[in-house]
Motif scaffolding. Structure first.
Motif, mmCIF file in Angstrom:
data_model
loop_
_atom_site.group_PDB
_atom_site.id
_atom_site.type_symbol
_atom_site.label_atom_id
_atom_site.label_comp_id
_atom_site.label_asym_id
_atom_site.label_seq_id
_atom_site.Cartn_x
_atom_site.Cartn_y
_atom_site.Cartn_z
ATOM 1 N N SER A 27 0.815 -1.213 0.000
ATOM 2 C CA SER A 27 0.000 0.000 0.000
ATOM 3 C C SER A 27 0.851 1.265 0.000
ATOM 4 O O SER A 27 1.976 1.293 0.512
ATOM 5 N N ASN A 28 0.290 2.315 -0.605
ATOM 6 C CA ASN A 28 0.849 3.670 -0.518
ATOM 7 C C ASN A 28 2.291 3.781 -1.029
ATOM 8 O O ASN A 28 3.041 4.658 -0.594
ATOM 9 N N PHE A 53 -10.392 -6.885 -8.957
ATOM 10 C CA PHE A 53 -9.839 -5.602 -9.350
ATOM 11 C C PHE A 53 -10.961 -4.581 -9.176
ATOM 12 O O PHE A 53 -11.979 -4.660 -9.868
ATOM 13 N N ASP A 54 -10.766 -3.622 -8.253
ATOM 14 C CA ASP A 54 -11.881 -2.744 -7.897
ATOM 15 C C ASP A 54 -11.396 -1.305 -7.714
ATOM 16 O O ASP A 54 -10.487 -1.042 -6.929
ATOM 17 N N GLY A 55 -12.005 -0.382 -8.453
ATOM 18 C CA GLY A 55 -11.774 1.035 -8.235
ATOM 19 C C GLY A 55 -10.391 1.527 -8.604
ATOM 20 O O GLY A 55 -9.926 2.547 -8.068
ATOM 21 N N ASN A 56 -9.732 0.859 -9.554
ATOM 22 C CA ASN A 56 -8.410 1.292 -9.985
ATOM 23 C C ASN A 56 -8.524 2.304 -11.124
ATOM 24 O O ASN A 56 -9.287 2.096 -12.070
ATOM 25 N N THR A 57 -7.751 3.384 -11.042
ATOM 26 C CA THR A 57 -7.704 4.368 -12.110
ATOM 27 C C THR A 57 -6.610 3.955 -13.079
ATOM 28 O O THR A 57 -5.419 3.996 -12.744
ATOM 29 N N CYS A 58 -7.001 3.508 -14.255
ATOM 30 C CA CYS A 58 -6.027 3.012 -15.223
ATOM 31 C C CYS A 58 -6.577 3.151 -16.628
ATOM 32 O O CYS A 58 -7.760 3.450 -16.826
ATOM 33 N N SER A 79 -7.031 -2.730 -5.474
ATOM 34 C CA SER A 79 -8.057 -1.695 -5.403
ATOM 35 C C SER A 79 -7.472 -0.313 -5.184
ATOM 36 O O SER A 79 -6.426 -0.148 -4.554
ATOM 37 N N ARG A 80 -8.159 0.695 -5.731
ATOM 38 C CA ARG A 80 -7.898 2.120 -5.493
ATOM 39 C C ARG A 80 -6.469 2.533 -5.853
ATOM 40 O O ARG A 80 -5.927 3.485 -5.284
ATOM 41 N N ARG A 97 -3.244 -1.889 -2.654
ATOM 42 C CA ARG A 97 -4.173 -0.752 -2.661
ATOM 43 C C ARG A 97 -3.453 0.583 -2.480
ATOM 44 O O ARG A 97 -2.405 0.670 -1.860
ATOM 45 N N ASP A 98 -4.046 1.616 -3.064
ATOM 46 C CA ASP A 98 -3.626 3.004 -2.852
ATOM 47 C C ASP A 98 -2.179 3.267 -3.247
ATOM 48 O O ASP A 98 -1.502 4.108 -2.661
ATOM 49 N N ASN A 99 -1.699 2.550 -4.256
ATOM 50 C CA ASN A 99 -0.360 2.784 -4.779
ATOM 51 C C ASN A 99 -0.406 3.653 -6.032
ATOM 52 O O ASN A 99 -1.415 3.685 -6.746
ATOM 53 N N VAL A 100 0.691 4.343 -6.313
ATOM 54 C CA VAL A 100 0.891 5.013 -7.600
ATOM 55 C C VAL A 100 1.870 4.158 -8.393
ATOM 56 O O VAL A 100 3.016 3.942 -7.976
#
Length: 360
Positions: free
Chosen positions: A250-251, A344-349, A320-321, A286-289
């Motif tokens: 994460s992060n 796979f949920d809520g990923n911006t790609c 996710s995310r 989750r929540d990674n760039v």
């Protein structure tokens, strides 16, 4: 603040004043549990003289030696950010088992007797044939503000160990992983529980892999910066039980890990891999760039699920995310078509294989 920590801080302050001003360290100020090593001295001799719970304060300089720690509660503290450990000069016989095995700092217990609560702070370990920092059969190991660079295999590595805190370190130019956590490097078998090992806020650049978690469970990989490796994060499982996984990634910023690493007997070529899960279960990413990881190998892409090379499937993982952009051949790739329960949920790609896994 506990008395031990006050004593350690006082010793470090006195040591730094010595380094800058050249005055002798008063023995009373150093404290009965502290040992000061000056350039030209032996860190190993100070470690050997120390008792469990003592602090070894190392003054700025380059020390051509390896250090073997077997005492619980020992703190190895570099001063001023200018303490460098390097291998002994060419032609000099390696002294001790740590040096003989090609490692810089070794924290070594045994199966029946772990070495617990050792701390390593503010040192550079460079140019060792195998690992900068190597730990086996440890509990509660803490490694902070350590730079591990240009070591032949791993920067900071551990096996058979639990509840480690690997934080605020820099690992660069190492032959394999910058940080490597495994159940064992010499045996197969099911994943072991790291009991909450944390890999946090490290800078991992120019290695083969940023972080490798091999056949382990229950750990956190959070807030790290990974770039210029062949792969950012690699979670490795096999067909043994329990399976690897039950961890959180994460992060992290995982960007442009586009170095090319040729295939090995265990692994195909790697390039442009952000996060790879092979044979993992119940891992949360989750929540990674994750940006700009580009390659043309089977493992290339932003987040890649891949059946392990011994046939173990990915099951029950959640991605996710995450912000996953400009990765090629795809931002998200599920190449483990026989795996089950992966979400796979809520990923911006922008791209995914198969299509339809991006939220935007």
């Amino acid at each position: 603040m506990r008395k031990k920590h006050i004593t350690c801080l006082a010793a470090a302050t006195v040591a730094l004043a010595t380094a800058l001003g050249g005055a002798a360290v008063p023995s009373a100020a150093a404290g009965p549990g502290d040992h000061v090593v000056r350039p030209g001295g032996s860190i190993q001799s100070a470690v050997d003289a120390a008792s469990p719970g003592d602090t070894v304060v190392v003054l700025p300089g380059t020390y051509h030696e390896s250090v073997h720690i077997t005492k619980p509660g020992l703190t190895l503290l570099g001063v001023g950010g200018r303490v460098v450990l390097m291998p002994a000069a060419t032609g000099t016989k390696a002294a001790g088992t740590c040096a003989a095995s090609g490692n810089g700092i070794c924290v070594a217990g045994t199966k029946g007797h772990t070495v617990d609560d050792v701390s390593i702070r503010s040192l550079t370990v460079s140019g060792f044939a195998k690992s900068g920092v190597w730990a086996s059969w440890t509990g509660g190991l803490s490694v902070r503000r350590v730079t591990a660079r240009s070591n032949g295999t791993w920067g900071i590595a551990q096996e058979h160990s639990a509840h480690a805190d690997l934080r605020d370190n820099t690992a660069t130019g190492n032959g394999d992983a910058g940080i490597f956590v495994a159940n064992s490097v010499s045996e197969e078998g099911g994943a072991t529980d790291t009991q909450g090992t944390e890999i946090r806020n490290n800078s991992l650049t120019g290695n083969r892999i940023g972080v490798t978690a091999r056949r382990v469970r229950n750990l956190l990989i959070d807030g790290n910066r990974m770039s210029g490796n062949c792969s950012g994060v690699f979670v490795v499982g096999d067909e043994s039980k329990p399976a690897a996984g039950a961890m959180t990634v994460s992060n992290n910023r995982i960007e442009e890990n586009n170095k090319y690493c040729a295939a090995t007997p265990r692994l195909s070529a790697i390039q442009g891999s952000g996060v790879v899960l092979t044979g993992s279960e119940r891992t949360v990413v989750r929540d990674n760039v994750i940006r700009g990881n580009v390659g043309a190998t089977p493992l290339s892409g932003g987040v890649v699920l891949f059946k392990s090379f011994v046939g173990a499937l990915n099951t029950g993982n959640t991605i996710s995310r995450n912000l996953v952009r400009d990765n090629m051949p795809a931002d998200l790739a599920d190449r483990d078509t026989s795996g089950t329960g992966n979400a796979f949920d809520g990923n911006t790609c922008g791209t995914s294989v198969p299509a339809g896994m991006c939220a935007e």
